[in-house]
Design a protein around this motif. Structure first.
Motif, PDB file in Angstrom:
ATOM      1  N   UNK A 119      14.191   1.442 -27.343  1.00  0.00           N
ATOM      2  CA  UNK A 119      14.688   0.697 -26.185  1.00  0.00           C
ATOM      3  C   UNK A 119      13.654   0.803 -25.073  1.00  0.00           C
ATOM      4  N   UNK A 120      13.234  -0.327 -24.559  1.00  0.00           N
ATOM      5  CA  UNK A 120      12.265  -0.345 -23.469  1.00  0.00           C
ATOM      6  C   UNK A 120      12.952   0.014 -22.155  1.00  0.00           C
ATOM      7  N   UNK A 121      12.346   0.896 -21.363  1.00  0.00           N
ATOM      8  CA  UNK A 121      12.945   1.393 -20.129  1.00  0.00           C
ATOM      9  C   UNK A 121      12.061   1.048 -18.931  1.00  0.00           C
ATOM     10  N   UNK A 122      12.672   0.429 -17.933  1.00  0.00           N
ATOM     11  CA  UNK A 122      12.010   0.198 -16.648  1.00  0.00           C
ATOM     12  C   UNK A 122      12.708   1.047 -15.579  1.00  0.00           C
ATOM     13  N   UNK A 123      11.916   1.684 -14.726  1.00  0.00           N
ATOM     14  CA  UNK A 123      12.475   2.461 -13.613  1.00  0.00           C
ATOM     15  C   UNK A 123      11.814   1.986 -12.323  1.00  0.00           C
ATOM     16  N   UNK A 124      12.403   1.019 -11.660  1.00  0.00           N
ATOM     17  CA  UNK A 124      11.800   0.475 -10.435  1.00  0.00           C
ATOM     18  C   UNK A 124      12.045   1.391  -9.231  1.00  0.00           C
ATOM     19  N   UNK A 125      11.279   1.199  -8.203  1.00  0.00           N
ATOM     20  CA  UNK A 125      11.572   1.865  -6.929  1.00  0.00           C
ATOM     21  C   UNK A 125      12.944   1.386  -6.464  1.00  0.00           C
ATOM     22  N   UNK A 126      13.710   2.287  -5.913  1.00  0.00           N
ATOM     23  CA  UNK A 126      15.094   1.959  -5.582  1.00  0.00           C
ATOM     24  C   UNK A 126      15.563   2.823  -4.422  1.00  0.00           C
ATOM     25  N   UNK A 127      16.667   2.408  -3.834  1.00  0.00           N
ATOM     26  CA  UNK A 127      17.274   3.187  -2.758  1.00  0.00           C
ATOM     27  C   UNK A 127      18.449   3.996  -3.298  1.00  0.00           C
ATOM     28  N   UNK A 128      18.984   4.860  -2.449  1.00  0.00           N
ATOM     29  CA  UNK A 128      20.208   5.591  -2.769  1.00  0.00           C
ATOM     30  C   UNK A 128      21.312   4.604  -3.126  1.00  0.00           C
ATOM     31  N   UNK A 129      22.231   5.008  -3.982  1.00  0.00           N
ATOM     32  CA  UNK A 129      23.330   4.121  -4.383  1.00  0.00           C
ATOM     33  C   UNK A 129      24.241   3.778  -3.219  1.00  0.00           C
ATOM     34  N   UNK A 130      24.190   4.531  -2.144  1.00  0.00           N
ATOM     35  CA  UNK A 130      25.002   4.241  -0.972  1.00  0.00           C
ATOM     36  C   UNK A 130      26.269   5.056  -0.865  1.00  0.00           C
ATOM     37  N   UNK A 131      26.623   5.777  -1.936  1.00  0.00           N
ATOM     38  CA  UNK A 131      27.872   6.529  -1.915  1.00  0.00           C
ATOM     39  C   UNK A 131      27.896   7.614  -0.830  1.00  0.00           C
TER      40      UNK A 131
ATOM     41  N   UNK B 291      19.770  -6.712  -5.319  1.00  0.00           N
ATOM     42  CA  UNK B 291      18.759  -7.742  -5.542  1.00  0.00           C
ATOM     43  C   UNK B 291      17.771  -7.342  -6.625  1.00  0.00           C
ATOM     44  N   UNK B 292      17.330  -6.077  -6.582  1.00  0.00           N
ATOM     45  CA  UNK B 292      16.361  -5.584  -7.576  1.00  0.00           C
ATOM     46  C   UNK B 292      16.968  -5.577  -8.966  1.00  0.00           C
ATOM     47  N   UNK B 293      18.157  -4.998  -9.091  1.00  0.00           N
ATOM     48  CA  UNK B 293      18.724  -4.807 -10.431  1.00  0.00           C
ATOM     49  C   UNK B 293      19.333  -6.085 -10.993  1.00  0.00           C
ATOM     50  N   UNK B 294      19.800  -6.973 -10.147  1.00  0.00           N
ATOM     51  CA  UNK B 294      20.264  -8.274 -10.638  1.00  0.00           C
ATOM     52  C   UNK B 294      19.093  -9.076 -11.205  1.00  0.00           C
ATOM     53  N   UNK B 295      17.928  -8.913 -10.587  1.00  0.00           N
ATOM     54  CA  UNK B 295      16.715  -9.577 -11.081  1.00  0.00           C
ATOM     55  C   UNK B 295      16.447  -9.179 -12.527  1.00  0.00           C
ATOM     56  N   UNK B 296      16.563  -7.889 -12.806  1.00  0.00           N
ATOM     57  CA  UNK B 296      16.332  -7.417 -14.176  1.00  0.00           C
ATOM     58  C   UNK B 296      17.418  -7.913 -15.131  1.00  0.00           C
TER      59      UNK B 296
END
Length: 966
Positions: free
Chosen positions: A754-766, A786-791
């Motif tokens: 399984x190919x894995x991408x780990x983009x730069x991201x912010x805290x989940x907000x919780x 926006x980032x994860x919907x793109x993927x």
């Protein structure tokens, strides 16, 4: 009446807690009934002396007293305008359990806790109320409660041998059977005490009406209506215990009870019979009871239909022609005899008579649990109705002699048709007792009118059938008006009894002897005049139907007290389990908000007050109450809304600003890891952080890694022909601190092609959302979505390893931002174990495991995080780990870890956090294993509390099983 002066005087008299503030009064103004009465104040007594002082004080001042257990009764008998005495917080000790078959308990001990303790001796307290996990023994005695197994084992009063009670003037007396001519009884009778006056008065009253007592009660075992004068004074023996039992706090206040216990039956067998019509099940009920069944429970057509509507699996498994079901249980010490009795009933209702068309038997505990699940799944549906119409409990306690059961069924359904009102019907058919709950909107005058008509009509039916309007739940406010109707000749003597014990009528005077014919429709929680005084559609978070769901959620809580269980096996509220204070209970939050929108709490000031914050801060957003609430009231989201409003008005604290900026802090600390980590380990730095930021100095320091998960992933080689593509939302912990988890996840996924991408991201907000910074959380959500919907649009699935992050992406992002991106993310997010199990179902998961236990390790202990349980994927990690040959682990039932993210890091919460997690830490330490858990902060708590034992993520264990190295 100056309430401040009263509170001051009481505080000077007792050791317990005294609350006369408006917020606490609001919390105690309701119970599990349809009523609402504002008390004068609330007292949590610590000992008998406190209770004596309060009663003496109240009598002198002319103040009413209302004893309260869990507030789980549905008749309104724990409500009143005086002082509420709450026994849950301090008076819940099991004083003695004797192998001879009895226990001495305080009134606030829960039924389930008593049986759990008695089980060690092979004993139990048989009256089996459905509220057993949270109702108190004191409440059971006050109401003379029973339950499903009462057809064989009887009701509470049959097990109460002795009582210690406090009278209205503060005298404490010991009640038990005594021969009148005994030296002990003569000494009591000749004393100049209230006790002596009561005994003399009761004896004289019973002599006066002895002939009426013999003929005045319905010939039915389960009658708990009115006062029980039978067996109180006969054959030269006086015993006031039967009179106090079922008196609902109107005669005296119970402070201690001696309860007879029975040996636990060794075996149980269960059958589920299915019927095409209600008359057939009524006939079958008689057969089952006459055969000696321990329980016969009915689920009628209305609840069967509801169960089908919400559960497709259940709908598929139930026959199309099914109208209702009976659950028939036998128990005993001889398994063969139990099975023979069940088989004999099956033959009689299936072959000799063709009442039932199908009969499923269950012998093993697993089979029985599967059958009972049908009954348990359907009944709570009555509490989950959308809209203002609810299943109302007001004629739900009537019982009739068994030979009249079929006619009672017919009358109930004719009443339903006559008024055009749907009834939900279930209950203890073997007792002739049906829980009939008409679905009414108590905000509408016409439905309140139907309430009165249905109540009156069915009472007349029950009276004609020689039954009782009150079979196990107590008279309360809802049924007391019928006592004088049922006992026209005895009622004057009931009034005499009340005068003898309580001449000023200060002990719970609104029930039992209240002659008010309108009492059942006075003081309704929701009445025809009910109107919110605030605009409930203006909300911070997103609620369905333009905010309408916000008000609906608040009003959906009916106060049943299920959320006040203290059993560690049942999750519910960890904060309440520890504190046992009403303010900590989940239902308190709904109560607070309902009084707020009603205007009983000032909507302009109270939401932003210290009193409101105290109640809000008792919610640590574990979400257990939402998951387990029978009505699915979303208390955690209601508290997120309340906290957001508070912060919007008052601003955020410095402590919360620092702790919720976890992503920014972690990024900086990771870049300086070689300098930061040694510094954080020093006592000086931890003391400074405790004093400035408010991070508890007792907490083990966080360790930051220079190579983040994002950087690690960027160094991995791309797979040539992957079977799947995933984008990994690491969360702050796995990206910056627990990078061993992220690395293991990446390696396991790649091992499975399984190919894995780990983009730069912010805290989940919780962290921001749970601390009230909704606006700041929204910024993180919008960016991340926006980032994860793109993927996702490019064909990727979203993977998480943190249970809280997973919950945020699936549910809580939608609280702050509802758009195409957040919905797309919610639909395509998977927890890592959930995702790998899906691969296994598709035969795509590699199983080339070669696991060997580490040296000196024989097994692990797995802890299920709260945020995994609430997502309906609680067993996925366990199921995944069970695929690994040679791996040995215990699945714990030890309760919440008490960490709750940054909440447990705060110095003001440290002691509470540790107290909540103590059982988990001690359990792991006692087993002597390392811990496994999916939550990064649960892992931290395990490492802190399990006495040197380590904590691991399941994906790390799986990586080891594959032989993958970092």
């Amino acid at each position: 009446m100056d309430t401040n002066l009263i509170a001051e005087e009481l505080n000077s008299l007792i050791q317990g807690d005294v609350y006369f503030d408006q917020a606490t009064r609001c919390l105690f103004s309701t119970d599990a009934s349809i009523y609402q009465v504002m008390p004068l104040g609330v007292v949590y007594p610590k000992d008998d002396v406190d209770i004596q002082h309060v009663l003496r004080f109240a009598t002198q001042k002319g103040i009413q007293i209302h004893a309260r257990g869990a507030g789980s009764a549905i008749g309104g008998q724990s409500l009143g305008c005086g002082i509420v005495l709450d026994f849950l917080k301090y008076r819940h000790a099991i004083l003695e359990i004797n192998r001879a078959g009895y226990a001495w308990v305080e009134p606030g001990v829960r039924y389930a806790d008593l049986n759990k303790a008695a089980k060690q001796y092979g004993l139990y307290f048989p009256p089996d109320p459905s509220s057993g996990n949270y109702c108190t023994v004191g409440g059971m005695i006050a109401n003379n409660t029973s339950g499903a197994h009462s057809i064989k084992y009887g009701i509470t009063g049959e097990y109460v041998e002795e009582l210690e009670v406090v009278l209205h003037n503060g005298e404490k007396i010991h009640l038990k059977p005594r021969p009148v001519d005994s030296i002990e009884m003569q000494s009591i009778l000749t004393a100049n005490t209230l006790e002596a006056a009561i005994y003399r008065g009761v004896m004289a009253t019973i002599e006066e009406c002895r002939d009426l007592i013999a003929i005045g009660y319905p010939d039915i075992r389960y009658n708990v209506c009115g006062y029980n004068l039978r067996g109180v004074y006969q054959d030269g023996v006086i015993n006031l215990v039967p009179l106090i039992v079922g008196s609902e706090g109107t005669l005296a206040t119970i402070v201690r009870a001696k309860i007879r216990l029975n040996p636990i039956p060794k075996h149980t067998v269960l059958g589920m019979a299915m019927f095409r019509d209600i008359a057939s099940s009524g006939e079958a009920t008689v057969i089952a009871v006459n055969s000696g069944a321990a329980a016969v429970e009915i689920l009628d057509s209305s609840l069967v239909k509801k169960a089908r509507a919400v559960d497709p699996v259940l709908d598929k498994n139930l026959p199309a022609e099914l109208d209702n079901v009976l659950m028939i249980e036998f128990d005993g010490d001889d398994l063969g005899e139990c099975e023979a009795l069940l088989e004999a009933v099956r033959k009689e209702i299936m072959e000799t008579n063709t009442y039932a068309f199908r009969f499923d038997s269950a012998r093993t505990p697993q089979e029985q649990e599967s059958l009972w699940a049908i009954r348990k799944a359907a009944v709570p549906l009555a509490n989950k109705l959308k809209g203002d119409a609810k299943a109302i409990g007001f004629v739900e306690d009537a019982a009739v002699p068994l030979h009249n059961l079929v006619e009672y069924y017919r009358e109930v359904y004719e009443c339903s048709a006559r008024h055009g009102v749907e009834f939900s019907v279930y209950g203890h058919a073997g007792k002739g007792l049906l829980h009939v709950r008409p679905i009414l909107n108590m905000k509408k005058p016409e439905d309140i009118a139907k309430f009165r008509k249905i109540s009156q009509e069915l009472f007349r039916v029950v009276e004609r059938l020689n039954g009782t309007p009150c079979g196990e739940h107590g008279d309360g406010r809802v049924r007391s008006r019928y006592i004088k109707c049922l006992y026209p000749n005895l009622f004057p003597y009931f009034l005499k009894i009340k005068d003898i014990f309580d001449p000023k009528h200060l002990l719970n005077p609104d029930v039992k002897t209240n002659p008010d014919d309108e009492a059942d429709t006075r003081n309704l929680r929701y009445g025809a005049e009910y109107r919110p005084v605030v605009d409930t559609k203006r909300t911070v978070l997103h609620w369905a139907e333009e905010g309408a769901d916000y008000q609906a959620q608040i009003e959906m809580c009916h106060g049943c007290s299920t959320c006040m269980t203290v059993d560690t096996v049942v999750t519910m509220c960890p904060m309440y389990k520890l504190k046992r204070d009403e303010k900590a209970a989940p239902k308190a939050k709904a109560n607070m908000l309902r009084h707020l929108i009603q205007g009983n709490l000032d909507p302009a000031t109270f939401p932003y007050s210290a009193e409101a914050k105290e109640i809000m801060d008792q919610c640590i957003t574990c979400q257990s109450c939402y998951h387990e609430c029978v009505s699915n009231v979303n208390i955690p989201k209601l508290m997120l809304e309340a906290k957001a409003r508070y912060v919007a008005r008052n601003g955020q604290t410095f402590q919360n600003k620092v702790l919720t900026a976890v992503e920014r802090t972690a990024r900086l600390n990771s870049s300086l890891a070689s300098l930061v980590n040694p510094l954080l380990k020093t006592t000086l730095m931890r003391t400074v952080m405790d004093a400035t930021v408010g991070v508890a100095k007792e907490r083990s320091p966080l360790i930051f890694h220079k190579e983040t998960a994002v950087k690690y992933a960027s160094t991995r080689s791309h797979l040539a022909n992957p079977i799947r593509k995933v984008v990994y939302f690491t969360g702050c912990a796995a990206n910056y601190m627990q990078t061993d988890v992220a690395k293991a996840a990446i390696r396991v996924l790649e091992h499975n092609n399984i190919h894995v991408e780990v983009p730069e991201q912010h805290c989940c907000g919780l962290p921001k959302l749970s601390n009230g910074s909704a606006k700041e959380a929204r910024y993180d959500v919008i960016s991340n979505a926006g980032i994860f919907a793109y993927y996702v649009k490019k064909g990727y699935d979203i993977i998480t390893t943190c249970t809280s992050c997973n919950l945020s992406l699936k549910e809580e992002w939608l609280y702050t931002t509802e758009n195409d991106d957040t919905h797309l993310v919610a639909r395509n997010t998977w927890h890592i174990s959930e995702y790998l199990l899906k691969l296994a179902e598709e035969n795509l998961l590699k199983t080339d495991f070669s696991y060997t236990m580490p040296e000196r390790v024989t097994s692990f202990s797995y802890h299920t995080p709260c945020h995994l349980k609430v997502q309906k994927i609680r067993s996925t990690s366990v199921d995944l780990l069970r695929m690994v040959p040679g791996l040995q682990f215990h699945v714990l039932q030890a309760g919440c870890c008490g960490m709750s993210g940054s909440w447990g890091m705060k110095k003001q919460n440290y002691a509470t956090s540790v107290a909540i997690g103590k059982n988990l830490g001690e359990t792991i330490a006692a087993i002597g294993t390392d811990g496994i858990t999916d939550c990064p902060t649960c892992r931290m708590q395990i490492q802190d509390l399990a006495r040197g034992k380590d904590g691991h993520h399941p994906i790390q264990i799986l990586a080891s099983a594959y032989g993958l190295k970092s």
